[in-house]
Write an enzyme that holds these catalytic residues in place. Sequence first.
Site, PDB file in Angstrom:
ATOM      1  CE  LYS A  51      39.165  42.071  41.131  1.00 45.88           C
ATOM      2  NZ  LYS A  51      38.289  42.693  40.125  1.00 45.88           N
ATOM      3  CD  GLN A  95      38.322  42.228  36.465  1.00 45.20           C
ATOM      4  OE1 GLN A  95      37.912  41.880  37.571  1.00 45.20           O
ATOM      5  NE2 GLN A  95      39.190  43.213  36.336  1.00 45.20           N
ATOM      6  CG  ASP A 118      33.295  45.369  41.214  1.00 47.98           C
ATOM      7  OD1 ASP A 118      34.281  45.660  41.921  1.00 47.98           O
ATOM      8  OD2 ASP A 118      33.360  44.687  40.181  1.00 47.98           O
TER       9      ASP A 118
HETATM   10  N1  GUN Z   1      38.563  46.566  36.119  1.00 40.67           N
HETATM   11  C1  GUN Z   1      39.455  47.419  36.650  1.00 40.67           C
HETATM   12  N2  GUN Z   1      39.194  47.601  37.963  1.00 40.67           N
HETATM   13  C2  GUN Z   1      38.122  46.856  38.251  1.00 40.67           C
HETATM   14  C3  GUN Z   1      37.381  46.630  39.428  1.00 40.67           C
HETATM   15  O1  GUN Z   1      37.651  47.172  40.498  1.00 40.67           O
HETATM   16  N3  GUN Z   1      36.328  45.791  39.330  1.00 40.67           N
HETATM   17  C4  GUN Z   1      36.000  45.192  38.162  1.00 40.67           C
HETATM   18  N4  GUN Z   1      34.943  44.394  38.138  1.00 40.67           N
HETATM   19  N5  GUN Z   1      36.661  45.371  37.032  1.00 40.67           N
HETATM   20  C5  GUN Z   1      37.714  46.209  37.091  1.00 40.67           C
END
Ligand code: GUN
Length: 283
Positions: A51, A95, A118
């Site tokens: 990211k 996350q 998100d």
């Molecule tokens: N863990 C697995 N997929 C995601 C996601 O799309 N966003 C976040 N923040 N954590 C995750």
Amino acid sequence: MILLDGKSLAKDLQEKIKKDVATLAAKGVIPSLAVILVGSDPASQTYVNMKAKACKNVGITSILHEMPQNISQADLLNMINNLNANANLDGILVQLPLPSHINTYAVLESVAPQKDVDGFHTQNSGKLFSGISGFVPATPLGVMSLLSHYNIALQGKDVCIIGASNIVGKPLAALMLNAGATISVCHIHTRDLGFYTRNADIICVAVGKPNLITRDMVKQGAIVVDIGITRLESGKIVGDVDFDSVAPLCSYITPVPGGVGPMTIASLLQNTLKSAEARADRM
Ligand code: GUN
């Protein structure tokens, strides 16, 4: 059989985002994203690094906050409150998964909905389920963009979604329902998975179990979207679909890697840009 090439589409989307970020920057708004990583789960570290790299590529500032595994919930909430109050910050991403001593729901609810890139805050998931514009989680948004790019219509289609998580399955079901499809959401307690998959025009699978979907479970001409990601002991990355046997049956199928994964990242960038554009509009 046509491959749904998420890698190529995500690259094009990133080029477009890069231009839009530059336009905002010229107005004095630099899109910025705070990423919170608690602990040192290797998969989470990999995702967070991907990211950050994508943000850098398009000119979005990303700030990584690495917190110890034993951080208290109060300290984490306090930190998010400070980020909420930072007027120069457009997105806050926590996350997942979080350590078990932390209430994930309480943490996600503490993120300001207008910075919730998100789309995990109930204010945004509620909007999604009501068909109102808000932030949509990145993976389901990426799947929708990929299907749309290939002019795959959803109205009247029978869709089978396997996996009912808040991150993928449930929001994807809402998006596809809003687009006029008929949805079956299957999960760990589904008694006869094949009953649903064999009837489906579109199968979307997000479980994380290699070879869950085999040739006998897919009808001729189906569209298969593989959202699973597993790293085998050999180091090879695979999805949930037995690709070699299933692909010849399909009208369209995503590869893994190079399908939904890159679209997820591009969608996060899109959401962060959208939040920054809203900030610019308020100025
Ligand atoms: N863990 C697995 N997929 C995601 C996601 O799309 N966003 C976040 N923040 N954590 C995750």
